[in-house]
Design a protein around this motif. Structure first.
Motif, PDB file in Angstrom:
ATOM      1  N   ILE A 158     -45.457-130.887 -30.632  1.00 13.89           N
ATOM      2  CA  ILE A 158     -46.196-131.603 -29.741  1.00 13.89           C
ATOM      3  C   ILE A 158     -47.471-130.745 -29.632  1.00 13.89           C
ATOM      4  CG2 ILE A 158     -46.531-131.824 -27.226  1.00 13.89           C
ATOM      5  CD1 ILE A 158     -44.618-133.961 -28.430  1.00 13.89           C
ATOM      6  N   ALA A 159     -47.546-129.423 -29.638  1.00  8.86           N
ATOM      7  CA  ALA A 159     -48.835-128.588 -29.950  1.00  8.86           C
ATOM      8  C   ALA A 159     -49.814-129.211 -31.024  1.00  8.86           C
ATOM      9  CB  ALA A 159     -48.429-127.174 -29.869  1.00  8.86           C
ATOM     10  N   VAL A 160     -49.400-129.393 -32.458  1.00  8.66           N
ATOM     11  CA  VAL A 160     -50.026-129.653 -33.346  1.00  8.66           C
ATOM     12  C   VAL A 160     -50.316-131.050 -33.236  1.00  8.66           C
ATOM     13  CG1 VAL A 160     -49.803-130.276 -35.820  1.00  8.66           C
ATOM     14  CG2 VAL A 160     -48.706-128.218 -34.925  1.00  8.66           C
ATOM     15  N   ALA A 161     -49.753-132.001 -32.603  1.00  4.41           N
ATOM     16  CA  ALA A 161     -50.155-133.318 -32.175  1.00  4.41           C
ATOM     17  C   ALA A 161     -51.189-133.262 -31.320  1.00  4.41           C
ATOM     18  CB  ALA A 161     -49.201-134.265 -31.848  1.00  4.41           C
TER      19      ALA A 161
ATOM     20  N   LEU B 196     -54.676-131.848 -33.030  1.00  2.00           N
ATOM     21  CA  LEU B 196     -55.101-132.878 -33.933  1.00  2.00           C
ATOM     22  C   LEU B 196     -55.729-134.083 -33.257  1.00  2.00           C
ATOM     23  CD1 LEU B 196     -52.425-132.968 -36.872  1.00  2.00           C
ATOM     24  CD2 LEU B 196     -54.673-131.796 -36.834  1.00  2.00           C
ATOM     25  N   LYS B 197     -55.321-134.413 -32.185  1.00  2.00           N
ATOM     26  CA  LYS B 197     -55.711-135.591 -31.492  1.00  2.00           C
ATOM     27  C   LYS B 197     -57.210-135.237 -30.991  1.00  2.00           C
ATOM     28  CE  LYS B 197     -56.323-139.123 -28.527  1.00  2.00           C
ATOM     29  NZ  LYS B 197     -56.811-140.445 -28.979  1.00  2.00           N
ATOM     30  N   LEU B 198     -57.475-133.991 -30.437  1.00  2.00           N
ATOM     31  CA  LEU B 198     -58.505-133.628 -29.615  1.00  2.00           C
ATOM     32  C   LEU B 198     -59.681-132.982 -30.713  1.00  2.00           C
ATOM     33  CD1 LEU B 198     -56.923-131.482 -26.802  1.00  2.00           C
ATOM     34  CD2 LEU B 198     -57.929-133.854 -26.566  1.00  2.00           C
ATOM     35  N   ASN B 199     -59.276-132.567 -31.618  1.00  3.32           N
ATOM     36  CA  ASN B 199     -60.053-131.860 -32.638  1.00  3.32           C
ATOM     37  C   ASN B 199     -60.458-132.488 -34.026  1.00  3.32           C
ATOM     38  OD1 ASN B 199     -60.820-129.209 -31.235  1.00  3.32           O
ATOM     39  ND2 ASN B 199     -58.434-129.695 -30.829  1.00  3.32           N
ATOM     40  N   PHE B 200     -59.456-133.396 -34.573  1.00  2.00           N
ATOM     41  CA  PHE B 200     -59.605-133.926 -35.694  1.00  2.00           C
ATOM     42  C   PHE B 200     -60.067-135.342 -35.764  1.00  2.00           C
ATOM     43  CE2 PHE B 200     -57.371-135.529 -39.580  1.00  2.00           C
ATOM     44  CZ  PHE B 200     -57.691-134.297 -40.558  1.00  2.00           C
ATOM     45  N   GLY B 201     -60.847-135.589 -37.028  1.00  2.21           N
ATOM     46  CA  GLY B 201     -61.421-137.013 -37.266  1.00  2.21           C
ATOM     47  C   GLY B 201     -62.081-137.072 -38.490  1.00  2.21           C
ATOM     48  N   GLN B 202     -62.441-138.233 -38.888  1.00  2.33           N
ATOM     49  CA  GLN B 202     -63.030-138.695 -40.227  1.00  2.33           C
ATOM     50  C   GLN B 202     -64.608-137.663 -40.170  1.00  2.33           C
ATOM     51  OE1 GLN B 202     -61.846-140.535 -42.688  1.00  2.33           O
ATOM     52  NE2 GLN B 202     -63.700-140.053 -44.040  1.00  2.33           N
ATOM     53  N   ASP B 203     -64.583-136.868 -41.208  1.00  2.00           N
ATOM     54  CA  ASP B 203     -65.701-136.316 -41.470  1.00  2.00           C
ATOM     55  C   ASP B 203     -66.434-135.145 -40.674  1.00  2.00           C
ATOM     56  OD1 ASP B 203     -66.447-138.041 -43.779  1.00  2.00           O
ATOM     57  OD2 ASP B 203     -67.448-139.505 -42.550  1.00  2.00           O
TER      58      ASP B 203
ATOM     59  N   VAL C  63     -59.557-123.239 -34.247  1.00  2.00           N
ATOM     60  CA  VAL C  63     -58.764-124.464 -34.396  1.00  2.00           C
ATOM     61  C   VAL C  63     -57.805-124.296 -35.500  1.00  2.00           C
ATOM     62  CG1 VAL C  63     -58.432-126.792 -34.429  1.00  2.00           C
ATOM     63  CG2 VAL C  63     -59.875-125.963 -32.633  1.00  2.00           C
ATOM     64  N   SER C  64     -58.258-123.954 -36.593  1.00  2.00           N
ATOM     65  CA  SER C  64     -57.535-123.858 -37.899  1.00  2.00           C
ATOM     66  C   SER C  64     -56.624-122.864 -37.797  1.00  2.00           C
ATOM     67  CB  SER C  64     -58.592-123.522 -39.024  1.00  2.00           C
ATOM     68  OG  SER C  64     -59.530-124.420 -39.214  1.00  2.00           O
ATOM     69  N   VAL C  65     -56.964-121.400 -37.391  1.00  2.00           N
ATOM     70  CA  VAL C  65     -56.139-120.536 -37.205  1.00  2.00           C
ATOM     71  C   VAL C  65     -54.810-120.964 -36.121  1.00  2.00           C
ATOM     72  CG1 VAL C  65     -55.760-118.242 -36.193  1.00  2.00           C
ATOM     73  CG2 VAL C  65     -57.830-118.831 -37.364  1.00  2.00           C
ATOM     74  N   PHE C  66     -55.076-121.910 -35.163  1.00  2.00           N
ATOM     75  CA  PHE C  66     -54.081-122.099 -34.149  1.00  2.00           C
ATOM     76  C   PHE C  66     -53.149-123.234 -35.057  1.00  2.00           C
ATOM     77  CE2 PHE C  66     -52.321-125.265 -31.271  1.00  2.00           C
ATOM     78  CZ  PHE C  66     -51.708-124.656 -30.236  1.00  2.00           C
ATOM     79  N   LEU C  67     -53.589-124.003 -35.620  1.00  3.53           N
ATOM     80  CA  LEU C  67     -52.779-125.073 -36.506  1.00  3.53           C
ATOM     81  C   LEU C  67     -51.866-124.156 -37.323  1.00  3.53           C
ATOM     82  CD1 LEU C  67     -55.388-127.936 -37.297  1.00  3.53           C
ATOM     83  CD2 LEU C  67     -53.262-127.748 -35.499  1.00  3.53           C
ATOM     84  N   VAL C  68     -52.335-123.348 -38.012  1.00  2.00           N
ATOM     85  CA  VAL C  68     -51.627-122.630 -39.287  1.00  2.00           C
ATOM     86  C   VAL C  68     -50.417-121.838 -38.232  1.00  2.00           C
ATOM     87  CG1 VAL C  68     -51.599-120.599 -40.709  1.00  2.00           C
ATOM     88  CG2 VAL C  68     -53.370-122.341 -40.824  1.00  2.00           C
TER      89      VAL C  68
ATOM     90  N   TYR D  77     -52.269-138.037 -36.143  1.00  2.00           N
ATOM     91  CA  TYR D  77     -51.536-137.264 -35.488  1.00  2.00           C
ATOM     92  C   TYR D  77     -50.265-137.705 -34.948  1.00  2.00           C
ATOM     93  CZ  TYR D  77     -53.167-139.773 -31.264  1.00  2.00           C
ATOM     94  OH  TYR D  77     -53.566-140.869 -30.153  1.00  2.00           O
ATOM     95  N   GLY D  78     -50.125-138.838 -34.821  1.00  2.00           N
ATOM     96  CA  GLY D  78     -48.971-139.551 -34.575  1.00  2.00           C
ATOM     97  C   GLY D  78     -47.486-139.505 -35.177  1.00  2.00           C
ATOM     98  N   ILE D  79     -47.723-139.080 -36.446  1.00  2.00           N
ATOM     99  CA  ILE D  79     -46.614-138.564 -37.261  1.00  2.00           C
ATOM    100  C   ILE D  79     -46.002-137.043 -36.836  1.00  2.00           C
ATOM    101  CG2 ILE D  79     -47.990-136.872 -38.835  1.00  2.00           C
ATOM    102  CD1 ILE D  79     -45.255-139.112 -39.877  1.00  2.00           C
TER     103      ILE D  79
END
Length: 518
Positions: free
Chosen positions: A366-369, A372-379, A386-391, A453-455
């Protein structure tokens, strides 16, 4: 939840008479057999790293390479979405799926050791073909040989370890398979990190080094003793008793040996083990051990992360070297988790590990999703924080999986089946596991492209479902002798009305010195 229980089973009431002492003979047999996990682990670790290497992509998947270069620093869910590229990974598991049916027959008729040897030879050939591949067809053929090797190894090794282990430490011994799997993944990631710097043939070295663990396993397998259970099954009673005395470190093995003979006599009356799995008394083993646990183990999403960790991290904007390094970091969590599970699972039990880790895995997904929903997108480029948190979130997820569904997904099914259906049951375990592994490996990158992010929300929902499955249906099996595990179902609140066949009276007496914790 209350549930589960022991019941009277006639002659199988001698567990309190079993004796064992530590012997180097037993220790060496465990270590050599457990090397089978390193084959599985090495491939899990190496395949994702190789498919992210530029030299490999340029030679076999130039379209993916060009797409990658267009978005080298930006985030892009679809950067690696290519069905032939994912077939490179999934073809191994489709081959493993088919090979399990042959492995089951060999394991039952010729013993667990024979399947271990066949698996190591096939894995060696697969590594060799992949290392010298000049086209995609050779890559796929090599992967098929690797898959056959893993199919035979995963069929035999968990059974081997469970059968030679004393009941009180069976969890620790069986999890050597998971430990070597995790070490194989970790070593493969570090190898990828090094070979990625070797141009243009570093990827060949990564794939070819699969021959090393296969060689060690084959040479060691030549000196492995067969399990006493298998020898009794083959009617080699004197040899079985001799091996049992050696691995237990005592000549006082009459009680355990008598139980093995009794179980074998019952097994010999079963002419069709696969058909026998459908009987009411074997319904819990079929649903939980053969179908539910191996399917759910893959539906956690962990192996998708392990397959494609470098690919996922590059899709999130990490550089090639950074993604390989980060995936090695998360693989290290598997090794730590395997050690935690190995030393504590026989103390706290299987259910507690399943349930606690399931909750942790759910919240990590849930945290990863959400991130990604808030910080991830095309280009877009992800910030360092955020990168450190995801890892870190992925690391925590892998740590939870590595002490629960990873090792217990192999340990628990190998404990549940009676001798007459054990090879057939383990064959279905491996088959189901390989099927879901292959399907997820083939579909994951496309699913990530379309669901985005839905995956991760999907995986979270599946983890919630499988945690409920364990809570309501699985009794505790810690420290229960493997030939008495079937007695657990008789007083379980759900299974007790299912396993009792028509005309059979209820059984109330508990075997001596048996423990129950559900």
């Amino acid at each position: 939840m209350a549930g589960g229980g022991f019941t009277d089973a006639g002659p199988l009431k001698r567990a309190h008479l079993y004796e064992y002492k530590f012997t180097w003979y037993f220790f060496n047999a465990c270590i050599v057999a457990a090397l089978g996990g390193s084959l599985f682990g090495y491939d899990l670790g190496v395949s994702g790293g190789v498919t992210s290497m530029d030299d490999f992509l340029k030679e076999f998947f130039p379209k993916v390479y060009r797409r990658k270069q267009l978005h080298i620093k930006e985030t892009d869910y679809c950067k690696y979405d290519d069905q032939i590229l994912t077939l490179f990974t999934s073809s191994l598991y489709f081959a493993g799926l088919l090979s399990t049916f042959f492995a089951s027959h060999l394991t039952r008729k010729r013993g667990r050791r024979a399947s271990i040897l066949v698996g190591s030879v096939s894995f060696f050939l697969g590594g060799l073909i992949n290392a010298v591949a000049i086209n995609i067809a050779m890559l796929i053929i090599g992967r098929i040989f690797l898959g056959i090797g893993i199919g035979f190894g995963n069929q035999a090794v968990p059974l081997y370890l469970s059968e030679i282990a004393p009941a009180k430490i069976r969890g620790q011994v069986n999890q050597l398979f998971q430990l070597t799997t995790c070490l194989g993944i970790l070593i493969a990631n570090f190898i990828n990190y090094g070979t990625e710097q070797i141009h243009p043939w570093g990827w060949r070295l990564s794939l070819g080094l699969a021959m090393l663990p296969a060689s060690v396993m084959f040479i060691g397998g030549l000196f492995l003793p067969e399990t006493p259970n298998s020898l009794v099954e083959q009617e080699k009673l004197e040899e079985a008793r001799t091996v049992l005395e050696k691995i237990r470190g005592t000549t006082n093995v009459e009680a355990e040996f008598s139980d093995l003979v009794d179980a074998s006599n019952a097994a010999r009356a079963v002419k069709h083990p696969f058909r026998n799995l459908l009987r009411r008394k074997n319904r819990p083993q079929l649903i939980i051990g053969a179908l539910g646990i191996p399917a759910f183990q893959q539906l956690t999403g962990n192996n998708s992360i392990l397959f494609y960790a470098p690919v996922i991290l590059q899709s999130l904007g990490f550089g090639s070297a950074a993604s390989l390094y980060s995936s090695a970091f998360t693989s290290g969590a598997l090794v730590i988790a395997a050690l935690i599970s190995m030393f504590l699972v026989d103390k706290f039990g299987r259910r507690k590990f399943f349930l606690e880790a399931g909750c942790e895995m759910f919240f990590c997904m849930i945290a990863v999703a959400i991130t990604l929903k808030l910080n991830f997108g095309q280009d877009k480029e992800l910030s360092r924080g955020v990168s450190v948190f995801l890892v870190f979130a992925i690391w925590l997820f892998v740590l939870a999986y590595g002490r629960s569904w990873g090792p217990l997904g192999w340990l628990v099914p190998s404990e549940l089946f009676p001798l007459e259906t054990r090879s057939a049951g383990q064959s279905i375990v491996v088959c189901v596991n390989m099927f879901f592994t292959a399907v997820i490996a083939q579909c994951f990158l496309a699913a990530m492209c379309h669901l985005q992010y839905g995956i991760f929300i999907l995986f979270a929902a599946l983890i919630f479902l499988m945690t409920c499955f364990i809570y309501f249906l699985l009794p505790e099996t810690k420290q229960v002798p493997i030939e008495e595990v079937y007695l657990l179902w008789e007083n379980h609140p759900f299974w007790k009305t299912i396993v009792r066949e028509e005309g059979e009276p209820p059984i109330k007496e508990k075997p001596a010195d048996a423990k129950l914790d559900v």
